[in-house]
Design an enzyme around this catalytic site. Structure first.
Site, PDB file in Angstrom:
ATOM      1  N   LYS A 228       0.850  -1.201   0.000  1.00  0.00           N
ATOM      2  CA  LYS A 228       0.000   0.000   0.000  1.00  0.00           C
ATOM      3  C   LYS A 228       0.882   1.247   0.000  1.00  0.00           C
ATOM      4  O   LYS A 228       1.635   1.482   0.950  1.00  0.00           O
ATOM      5  CB  LYS A 228      -0.922   0.000   1.225  1.00  0.00           C
ATOM      6  CG  LYS A 228      -1.731   1.304   1.412  1.00  0.00           C
ATOM      7  CD  LYS A 228      -2.703   1.222   2.595  1.00  0.00           C
ATOM      8  CE  LYS A 228      -3.342   2.576   2.897  1.00  0.00           C
ATOM      9  NZ  LYS A 228      -4.259   2.546   4.054  1.00  0.00           N
ATOM     10  N   ASP A 233      -2.629  10.112   3.822  1.00  0.00           N
ATOM     11  CA  ASP A 233      -4.044   9.748   3.924  1.00  0.00           C
ATOM     12  C   ASP A 233      -4.783  10.794   4.750  1.00  0.00           C
ATOM     13  O   ASP A 233      -4.764  10.765   5.977  1.00  0.00           O
ATOM     14  CB  ASP A 233      -4.164   8.348   4.566  1.00  0.00           C
ATOM     15  CG  ASP A 233      -5.608   7.863   4.610  1.00  0.00           C
ATOM     16  OD1 ASP A 233      -6.483   8.528   4.015  1.00  0.00           O
ATOM     17  OD2 ASP A 233      -5.846   6.802   5.227  1.00  0.00           O
ATOM     18  N   LYS A 240     -10.197  12.807   8.050  1.00  0.00           N
ATOM     19  CA  LYS A 240      -9.796  12.324   9.363  1.00  0.00           C
ATOM     20  C   LYS A 240      -9.715  13.482  10.339  1.00  0.00           C
ATOM     21  O   LYS A 240      -9.290  14.571   9.955  1.00  0.00           O
ATOM     22  CB  LYS A 240      -8.381  11.710   9.293  1.00  0.00           C
ATOM     23  CG  LYS A 240      -8.293  10.332   8.695  1.00  0.00           C
ATOM     24  CD  LYS A 240      -6.837   9.868   8.691  1.00  0.00           C
ATOM     25  CE  LYS A 240      -6.662   8.524   8.008  1.00  0.00           C
ATOM     26  NZ  LYS A 240      -7.229   7.388   8.742  1.00  0.00           N
ATOM     27  N   ASP A 251       1.406   6.148   5.754  1.00  0.00           N
ATOM     28  CA  ASP A 251       0.420   5.275   5.129  1.00  0.00           C
ATOM     29  C   ASP A 251       0.944   4.604   3.850  1.00  0.00           C
ATOM     30  O   ASP A 251       0.226   3.864   3.197  1.00  0.00           O
ATOM     31  CB  ASP A 251      -0.881   6.043   4.865  1.00  0.00           C
ATOM     32  CG  ASP A 251      -2.105   5.152   4.999  1.00  0.00           C
ATOM     33  OD1 ASP A 251      -2.005   4.084   5.639  1.00  0.00           O
ATOM     34  OD2 ASP A 251      -3.154   5.515   4.439  1.00  0.00           O
ATOM     35  N   ASP A 310     -12.196   7.103   3.573  1.00  0.00           N
ATOM     36  CA  ASP A 310     -10.986   6.825   4.365  1.00  0.00           C
ATOM     37  C   ASP A 310     -10.593   5.344   4.292  1.00  0.00           C
ATOM     38  O   ASP A 310      -9.505   4.981   4.720  1.00  0.00           O
ATOM     39  CB  ASP A 310     -11.235   7.255   5.815  1.00  0.00           C
ATOM     40  CG  ASP A 310      -9.946   7.397   6.608  1.00  0.00           C
ATOM     41  OD1 ASP A 310      -8.864   7.323   5.987  1.00  0.00           O
ATOM     42  OD2 ASP A 310     -10.031   7.571   7.840  1.00  0.00           O
ATOM     43  N   GLU A 312      -9.481   3.738   1.852  1.00  0.00           N
ATOM     44  CA  GLU A 312      -8.959   3.856   0.482  1.00  0.00           C
ATOM     45  C   GLU A 312      -7.910   2.801   0.163  1.00  0.00           C
ATOM     46  O   GLU A 312      -7.710   2.444  -0.996  1.00  0.00           O
ATOM     47  CB  GLU A 312      -8.357   5.257   0.273  1.00  0.00           C
ATOM     48  CG  GLU A 312      -6.915   5.466   0.790  1.00  0.00           C
ATOM     49  CD  GLU A 312      -6.741   5.251   2.292  1.00  0.00           C
ATOM     50  OE1 GLU A 312      -7.739   5.369   3.030  1.00  0.00           O
ATOM     51  OE2 GLU A 312      -5.611   4.948   2.726  1.00  0.00           O
ATOM     52  N   ARG A 314      -7.712  -0.425   0.718  1.00  0.00           N
ATOM     53  CA  ARG A 314      -8.200  -1.679   0.119  1.00  0.00           C
ATOM     54  C   ARG A 314      -8.592  -1.464  -1.349  1.00  0.00           C
ATOM     55  O   ARG A 314      -8.575  -2.396  -2.139  1.00  0.00           O
ATOM     56  CB  ARG A 314      -9.362  -2.222   0.965  1.00  0.00           C
ATOM     57  CG  ARG A 314     -10.593  -1.376   0.975  1.00  0.00           C
ATOM     58  CD  ARG A 314     -11.526  -1.737   2.142  1.00  0.00           C
ATOM     59  NE  ARG A 314     -11.007  -1.252   3.419  1.00  0.00           N
ATOM     60  CZ  ARG A 314     -11.549  -1.539   4.599  1.00  0.00           C
ATOM     61  NH1 ARG A 314     -12.606  -2.321   4.674  1.00  0.00           N
ATOM     62  NH2 ARG A 314     -11.029  -1.062   5.711  1.00  0.00           N
TER      63      ARG A 314
HETATM   64  N1  BES Z   1      -4.534   4.333   6.830  1.00  0.00           N
HETATM   65  C1  BES Z   1      -5.700   4.035   7.551  1.00  0.00           C
HETATM   66  C2  BES Z   1      -5.503   2.950   8.592  1.00  0.00           C
HETATM   67  C3  BES Z   1      -4.628   3.255   9.753  1.00  0.00           C
HETATM   68  C4  BES Z   1      -5.003   4.206  10.692  1.00  0.00           C
HETATM   69  C5  BES Z   1      -3.482   2.527   9.939  1.00  0.00           C
HETATM   70  C6  BES Z   1      -4.196   4.436  11.785  1.00  0.00           C
HETATM   71  C7  BES Z   1      -2.691   2.739  11.032  1.00  0.00           C
HETATM   72  C8  BES Z   1      -3.055   3.710  11.945  1.00  0.00           C
HETATM   73  C9  BES Z   1      -6.797   3.536   6.617  1.00  0.00           C
HETATM   74  O1  BES Z   1      -6.787   4.075   5.347  1.00  0.00           O
HETATM   75  C10 BES Z   1      -8.109   3.895   7.284  1.00  0.00           C
HETATM   76  O2  BES Z   1      -8.325   5.040   7.535  1.00  0.00           O
HETATM   77  N2  BES Z   1      -8.906   2.894   7.560  1.00  0.00           N
HETATM   78  C11 BES Z   1     -10.151   3.093   8.228  1.00  0.00           C
HETATM   79  C12 BES Z   1     -11.153   2.189   7.578  1.00  0.00           C
HETATM   80  C13 BES Z   1     -12.565   2.412   8.030  1.00  0.00           C
HETATM   81  C14 BES Z   1     -13.057   3.762   7.564  1.00  0.00           C
HETATM   82  C15 BES Z   1     -13.436   1.309   7.478  1.00  0.00           C
HETATM   83  C16 BES Z   1      -9.957   2.724   9.692  1.00  0.00           C
HETATM   84  O3  BES Z   1      -9.262   1.739   9.979  1.00  0.00           O
HETATM   85  O4  BES Z   1     -10.497   3.435  10.532  1.00  0.00           O
HETATM   86 ZN    ZN Z   2      -7.789   5.923   5.151  1.00  0.00          ZN
HETATM   87 ZN    ZN Z   3      -4.915   4.647   4.621  1.00  0.00          ZN
END
Ligand code: BES
Ligand code: ZN
Ligand code: ZN
Length: 460
Positions: A228, A233, A240, A251, A310, A312, A314
């Protein structure tokens, strides 16, 4: 930054590794003067403790590094690195080695302790250097340390200097160094070449989205690594909150990890046909950003309802995984800072992973322990599949309810890999507080464990 051992020299300082329960034995073979010095300084062999012995001319005659007890050692890793960071300037060689089975990893720790991120401010270098101990494969350790340092540098570099073009340039230099082939699909070409979700996530940013595709090695099993590469992000339109955005330069930690792992594989000449795919994008906010409730049609043809911009990672990984799967390699591995849920579940020290292949799991669990690179298996739990099915499209990128967020993310990714063995790592990529051999900041996770597992799985 380069990782290196000191050249052997007749004047190197002997360093004895002594644990709390081996100190008395060790003292028995020493002179009264040395015994008094140990006592006067209160050296007990506690983990990380050091003691140097002066010669009459004031230089150092030898040094001790405390190795603690099995209990204190079980609370961390890279024990020698903790002591090494405290030793005064000099070139050291190991004289009394406590535990031969861990010599390789402890030696690697010394190399990693010398890591500095000094691109923006000078950092004083580590003072103590080590002559490669006998019986360790110094070239292998240098390759492992360089791979890890590459990963750290990439994560630590802020998004202002590590956008998609910079990630591409790094991959290009790595390819050049190892004689790998590389091609990159950028901007609107992503649409004509059918990578719609990489384009959708990255199109709002000034720095164009792209898919980096590197290949190396002409014989052996086919291994494809997918990382990734979200260079920053913001969350997109589902922005966020500030505290959550604060660390999002990391990220692209999955991309950084697979590039570090690729360096290890290529510099040690592992007999594999390696492919590295990195969707490199910024998840930015602009009038042309993708939106909640948009329905995207992926490369594989599956439609995806966006319920949170957010989620994104996947999306960009899905198109890259679909491409990876098209040539049916012997193994696909993805690494990604994919979910906050993974961090909540296991914290920053463990790398959660998903695999349904007993041989992969067995090899990985064995190598993780040996390489001080802990991992923890989570399930591709099929009964949760309905959670990622929204009804009006094939898939939902952000199931409501938030149950088992890292499992539903892994199940989402798995929908795009139908013809190849697949393992996925949901890494954190960040060391929140400094620990021996692991400075605060970007850090590789699972790369050494995977490297060692692949040596067994791909080349036997
Ligand atoms: N990059 C983030 C995941 C992340 C956050 C990794 C903090 C490590 C630390 C990812 O893109 C994300 O924001 N995922 C969301 C998904 C949700 C909206 C389904 C998450 O995990 O909150
Ligand atoms: Zn995200
Ligand atoms: Zn992310």
């Amino acid at each position: 930054m380069p990782a290196k051992f000191a050249d052997a020299t007749p004047v190197s300082i002997p360093l004895h590794l002594v644990a709390e329960d081996t100190l008395d034995d060790w003292l028995e073979s020493q002179t009264d003067t040395k015994r008094s010095w140990v006592e006067a300084n209160g050296f007990s062999g506690a983990l990380g403790q050091t003691l140097v012995f002066p010669k009459d001319d004031g230089s150092i005659s030898m040094a001790l590094a405390g190795c603690g007890t099995p209990a204190t050692r079980s609370r961390g890793r890279f024990h020698l690195a903790g002591a090494a960071a405290k030793l005064p300037t000099g070139i050291y060689h190991l004289e009394t080695v406590l535990i031969h089975e861990t010599l390789m990893i402890e030696t690697l720790g010394w190399l990693l302790a010398a890591y500095r991120f000094d691109r923006y401010a000078k950092a004083p270098p580590m003072k103590a250097e080590l002559v490669a101990p006998e019986g360790v494969n110094a070239e292998l350790l240098v390759a492992l340390a360089e791979g890890e340092m590459l990963t750290r540098d990439l994560i630590n570099t802020p998004a202002s200097d590590m956008g998609p073009p910079d990630l591409e340039n790094t991959a290009r230099s790595l390819a050049e160094k190892h004689g790998a082939d590389i091609s990159v699909i950028t901007g609107d070409d992503l649409l004509t070449q059918n990578f719609p979700m990489i384009h959708a996530v990255g199109r709002a940013a000034d720095r164009a989205p792209r898919l980096i595709d590197m290949r190396w090695g002409s014989s052996g099993k086919k291994l494809t690594l997918v990382g990734k590469g979200v260079c920053f992000d913001t969350g997109g339109l589902n922005i966020k909150p500030g505290v959550s955005m604060g660390l999002m330069k990391k990220d692209m930690g999955g991309a950084a990890a697979v590039l570090g792992l690729a360096h290890m594989i290529m510099s040690t000449g592992m007999k594999v046909q390696l492919r590295v795919l990195i969707p490199a994008v910024e998840n930015a906010i602009s009038s042309n950003a993708f939106r909640p409730q948009d329905i995207l049609t992926s490369r594989k043809g599956l439609t995806v309802e966006i319920n949170n911009t957010d989620a994104e990672g996947r999306l960009v990984l899905a198109d890259a995984l679909a491409l990876a799967d098209e040539e049916k390699p012997d193994q696909i591995i993805s690494m990604a800072t994919l979910t906050g849920a993974a961090r909540v579940a296991v914290g920053p020290d463990l790398a959660p992973y998903f695999s349904d292949d007993p041989a992969f799991v067995a090899a990985l669990e064995a190598s993780a322990n040996k390489n001080a690179d802990p991992v923890w298996r989570l399930p591709f739990h099929a009964p949760y599949e309905p959670m990622i099915e929204p009804g009006i499209a094939n898939l939902d990128n952000a199931p409501s309810g938030g149950f088992a967020g890292c499992i539903t993310a892994a199940l989402f990714l798995r929908r795009f890999v139908t013809d190849s063995p697949y393992a996925h790592f949901d890494i954190y990529g960040w060391q929140p507080t400094a620990a021996p051999a692991r400075a605060k900041g970007g850090v590789g996770q699972a790369t050494r464990a995977v490297f060692a597992a692949l040596e067994t799985l791909m080349t036997k």
